[in-house]
Design a protein around this motif. Structure first.
Motif, PDB file in Angstrom:
ATOM      1  N   SER A  75       1.148   4.194  -2.867  1.00 52.83           N
ATOM      2  CA  SER A  75       0.899   5.443  -2.713  1.00 52.83           C
ATOM      3  C   SER A  75       2.253   6.027  -3.254  1.00 52.83           C
ATOM      4  N   ALA A 121      -7.592   2.304  -0.103  1.00 47.89           N
ATOM      5  CA  ALA A 121      -6.683   3.391  -0.491  1.00 47.89           C
ATOM      6  C   ALA A 121      -7.104   3.944  -1.797  1.00 47.89           C
ATOM      7  N   ILE A 172      -2.836   8.674   5.742  1.00 43.93           N
ATOM      8  CA  ILE A 172      -2.687   6.988   5.722  1.00 43.93           C
ATOM      9  C   ILE A 172      -2.922   6.497   7.093  1.00 43.93           C
ATOM     10  N   ALA A 202      -5.835   6.753   2.951  1.00 39.55           N
ATOM     11  CA  ALA A 202      -6.083   5.207   3.189  1.00 39.55           C
ATOM     12  C   ALA A 202      -6.611   5.037   4.611  1.00 39.55           C
ATOM     13  N   CYS A 232       0.728  -1.261   0.185  1.00 35.05           N
ATOM     14  CA  CYS A 232       0.029   0.032  -0.075  1.00 35.05           C
ATOM     15  C   CYS A 232       0.867   1.353  -0.074  1.00 35.05           C
TER      16      CYS A 232
END
Ligand SMILES: C[S@@+](CC[C@H](N)C(=O)[O-])C[C@H]1O[C@@H](n2cnc3c(N)ncnc32)[C@H](O)[C@@H]1O
Length: 238
Positions: free
Chosen positions: A38, A231, A126, A158, A34
């Protein structure tokens, strides 16, 4: 204007901060992927900019938002903000170990404490939104971020985005992931207590989109999903 509280940060005390990196890789399957995606999404969005300045909200802990992107993009600069001092202190050590502390400004505190100028070229949020209680405070932190971004700038968001109680199968699968690591059922129950404690995730992807829209963001696009977690990249309205 409503103020955000420290409620989302209080549980990130020194004992939770110390175990956070190891635990988060189990609690969120695909944690590293993730963060890598990103960094890729921001790099793809800002390919035409020389040295963009990224606002990293809830930057405490491993600080992968900064280390992964900062090593990949050697001219980018970062402002890291987090109200939890133990989490921010661990982030500082990791950023320093990655050799990029000279491109990072660290702020203990909340987004609303930051000046409104100069504006940032991008932002990340996040793993924070589901720790912030209620829609008003969620809307406030998103609006505070939007107010500090140039029009059209990307935000990576996220967070968990289902009600835990309404997704018993996902919750059981989440418990099985801990069991798969060899944890005793009592320890799994304790992990479950930790995830549920003080958490207030948006109830659906549509609820996430509604929050983003009312805070001044547009064009959300999901690029990662894992059990409760999603996300998205989204852009400050022009
Ligand atoms: C689950 S950790 C996520 C850390 C990191 N972003 C990551 O991806 O691993 C949540 C972080 O958000 C921070 N936080 C909680 N409420 C916040 C707020 N209102 N503003 C900024 N950060 C906040 C906490 O202190 C904690 O460090």
């Amino acid at each position: 204007m409503a103020k955000t509280s420290n409620a989302g940060a209080e549980k990130f005390d020194s004992s939770r901060a110390a175990e956070y990196e190891q635990q988060s890789k189990i609690a969120l399957a695909g944690y590293d992927a993730c963060h890598e995606l990103s960094a890729c999404m921001l790099s793809a969005s800002l390919a035409d900019q020389n040295s963009p300045h990224v606002l990293v909200v809830g930057a405490g802990g491993p600080a992968h938002e900064i280390t992964k992107l900062g090593l990949f993009q050697p001219t980018w600069r970062f402002t890291a903000i987090d109200p939890s001092e133990p989490m921010l202190s661990i982030a500082k050590s990791n950023i320093d170990a990655a050799g990029i502390l000279d491109r990072v400004t660290l702020h203990p505190g909340l987004v609303e404490d930051l000046k409104r100028a100069p504006l940032y070229d991008a932002a990340t949020l996040i793993g924070v939104l589901h720790h912030i209680p209620g829609s008003d405070e969620k809307n406030q932190i998103l609006s505070d971020i939007a107010a500090r971004l140039v029009p059209g700038a990307p935000l990576i968001l996220a967070c968990n985005h289902y009600l835990y109680a309404e997704s018993p199968l996902l919750l059981k699968a989440w418990s099985q992931r801990w069991a798969m690591q060899g944890l005793h059922p009592d320890e799994v129950r304790s992990k479950l207590g930790t995830i549920l404690k003080g958490a207030d995730p948006p109830e659906s992807e549509q609820a996430v989109f509604d929050l983003l829209h009312s805070a001044g963001f547009e064009r959300p696009q999901r690029f990662f999903s894992s059990l409760f977690w999603g996300a998205w990249i989204v852009f400050r309205a022009r």
